[in-house]
Design a protein around this motif. Structure first.
Motif, PDB file in Angstrom:
ATOM      1  N   VAL A 117      96.230  -4.171  48.444  1.00 30.38           N
ATOM      2  CA  VAL A 117      95.054  -3.307  48.487  1.00 30.38           C
ATOM      3  C   VAL A 117      94.313  -3.513  49.810  1.00 30.38           C
ATOM      4  N   PHE A 118      94.050  -2.417  50.506  1.00 26.32           N
ATOM      5  CA  PHE A 118      93.304  -2.480  51.758  1.00 26.32           C
ATOM      6  C   PHE A 118      91.924  -1.869  51.523  1.00 26.32           C
ATOM      7  N   ALA A 119      90.900  -2.722  51.619  1.00 23.58           N
ATOM      8  CA  ALA A 119      89.531  -2.285  51.381  1.00 23.58           C
ATOM      9  C   ALA A 119      88.888  -1.994  52.730  1.00 23.58           C
ATOM     10  N   LEU A 120      88.656  -0.720  53.031  1.00 25.00           N
ATOM     11  CA  LEU A 120      88.018  -0.362  54.311  1.00 25.00           C
ATOM     12  C   LEU A 120      86.508  -0.328  54.126  1.00 25.00           C
ATOM     13  N   VAL A 121      85.812  -1.090  54.964  1.00 22.51           N
ATOM     14  CA  VAL A 121      84.351  -1.115  54.872  1.00 22.51           C
ATOM     15  C   VAL A 121      83.765  -0.624  56.194  1.00 22.51           C
ATOM     16  N   ARG A 122      82.574  -0.019  56.087  1.00 22.96           N
ATOM     17  CA  ARG A 122      81.945   0.488  57.312  1.00 22.96           C
ATOM     18  C   ARG A 122      81.621  -0.679  58.235  1.00 22.96           C
TER      19      ARG A 122
ATOM     20  N   ILE B 194      90.557  -6.973  53.785  1.00 20.99           N
ATOM     21  CA  ILE B 194      89.319  -6.253  54.136  1.00 20.99           C
ATOM     22  C   ILE B 194      89.406  -5.827  55.603  1.00 20.99           C
ATOM     23  N   LEU B 195      89.276  -4.520  55.836  1.00 20.84           N
ATOM     24  CA  LEU B 195      89.361  -3.995  57.201  1.00 20.84           C
ATOM     25  C   LEU B 195      88.089  -3.213  57.512  1.00 20.84           C
ATOM     26  N   GLU B 196      87.646  -3.305  58.765  1.00 24.71           N
ATOM     27  CA  GLU B 196      86.409  -2.601  59.138  1.00 24.71           C
ATOM     28  C   GLU B 196      86.750  -1.262  59.774  1.00 24.71           C
TER      29      GLU B 196
ATOM     30  N   VAL C 264      94.895   2.210  50.135  1.00 28.64           N
ATOM     31  CA  VAL C 264      93.767   2.116  51.077  1.00 28.64           C
ATOM     32  C   VAL C 264      92.584   2.807  50.411  1.00 28.64           C
ATOM     33  N   ILE C 265      91.453   2.109  50.366  1.00 28.53           N
ATOM     34  CA  ILE C 265      90.237   2.698  49.776  1.00 28.53           C
ATOM     35  C   ILE C 265      89.130   2.629  50.824  1.00 28.53           C
ATOM     36  N   THR C 266      88.516   3.771  51.145  1.00 22.88           N
ATOM     37  CA  THR C 266      87.408   3.759  52.109  1.00 22.88           C
ATOM     38  C   THR C 266      86.069   3.579  51.373  1.00 22.88           C
ATOM     39  N   GLY C 267      85.067   3.100  52.086  1.00 18.50           N
ATOM     40  CA  GLY C 267      83.745   2.866  51.468  1.00 18.50           C
ATOM     41  C   GLY C 267      83.856   1.874  50.333  1.00 18.50           C
TER      42      GLY C 267
END
Ligand SMILES: NC(=O)c1ccc[n+]([C@@H]2O[C@H](COP(=O)([O-])OP(=O)(O)OC[C@H]3O[C@@H](n4cnc5c(N)ncnc54)[C@H](OP(=O)(O)O)[C@@H]3O)[C@@H](O)[C@H]2O)c1
Length: 267
Positions: free
Chosen positions: A29-34, A52-54, A5-8
């Motif tokens: 891979v979980f891409a956390l976006v604002r 891609i997760l918000e 999990v990666i934030t920003g």
């Protein structure tokens, strides 16, 4: 095969972490976006193993929903959490603690609160949301991006007194990581705070004023590192950090290091 999990993750260093980890098709891979409004680069990447997760990291509910999504995909575990998202106030001319114009104490307070809220409280909420999954993971690594700016020795040696709210929040963040490390060492979780070096993550050309401020900052950096040539690319920074992350073990959990893997070479 690992899960991340990666934030920003929409841009800059966070995006590069996603790109690198996604190169191995067996990784998840979980891409956390604002905000999903800013996820174009991730969508264009088109990797099948990237979700891609918000989640704004100051929003506990959104983080819990994201963690539940990750749980659904992985079956309840997570190997790596990369706390990359950060608030960086970049518009003030002078952000020394006493440098805000007369009568603008409210702006100083706002910058201190915003920096602390995202860079400290937001990271704590993120770690808490994903801890149950990380405890069931194999790698059990929580990597948090801090900054050499949060190192008191760098500040004293360089004389760099500006960017105070950001630097203070990053120094506090280092303690957050130490606290988790103290709590979870016996369980084998590895917590690491890492500074990426000075990295060019700009998305547009600087204004003359921004360029002036930037050159002033470089001059301070050359006091501690006279041969410093300038910023590195996200690709180089992430490559260097991944080498450090791969070799970091639970014996040294809680450390705060640079992309070189030591606690004195920040540039
Ligand atoms: N670049 C450097 O030279 C440098 C040096 C030392 C340390 N660092 C650290 O390295 C990390 C990445 O830096 P960077 O230069 O890649 O940063 P960046 O280009 O400014 O990107 C920051 C990312 O964090 C996201 N973000 C900000 N607030 C958020 C929130 N509340 N919730 C969720 N996401 C949020 C942003 O989302 P949006 O896209 O929606 O704005 C953006 O994707 C940061 O922790 C930074 O402090 C960077």
């Amino acid at each position: 095969m690992s899960s991340y999990v990666i934030t920003g993750a929409a841009r800059g260093i966070g995006f590069e972490f996603v790109r690198r980890f996604a190169l191995k098709s067996e990784n998840t891979v979980f891409a956390l976006v604002r905000s999903r409004k800013n996820d174009q680069k991730l969508v264009e990447m088109g990797a099948k193993n990237v979700y891609i997760l918000e989640a704004d990291i100051t929003d506990v509910k959104a983080l819990k929903i994201a963690a539940a999504e990750v749980k659904k995909v992985t079956g309840g575990s997570l190997d790596y959490l990369i706390n990359n998202a950060a608030f960086v106030e970049a518009t003030r001319k002078n952000n020394n603690l006493d440098g805000y114009p007369e009568g603008q104490d409210d702006l100083l307070e706002k910058d201190l609160h915003d920096s602390f809220n995202t860079n400290v409280v937001g990271v704590v909420h993120t770690i808490n949301a994903f801890l149950p999954l990380l405890r069931r993971g194999t790698a059990k690594k929580v990597i948090t991006l801090s900054s050499g700016m949060g190192d008191a020795e760098l500040v004293l040696k360089s004389g760099l007194s500006n960017q105070a709210p950001y630097a203070i929040s990053k120094a506090a963040l280092n303690m957050v990581v130490a606290k988790y490390a103290a709590e979870y060492k016996a369980e084998g979780l590895v917590f690491l705070t890492i500074s990426p070096g000075l990295v060019d993550t700009s998305t547009k050309a600087p204004t003359p004023e921004e360029m002036k401020a930037y050159l002033e900052m470089l001059a301070y950096f050359r006091i501690i590192s006279p041969s410093f040539e300038g910023p590195i690319t996200p690709e180089k920074s992430v490559s260097m950090m991944i080498k450090v992350i791969d070799r970091w073990a639970v014996e040294d959990t809680g450390a705060f290091v640079s992309h070189y893997g030591n606690n004195h070479q920040w540039l």
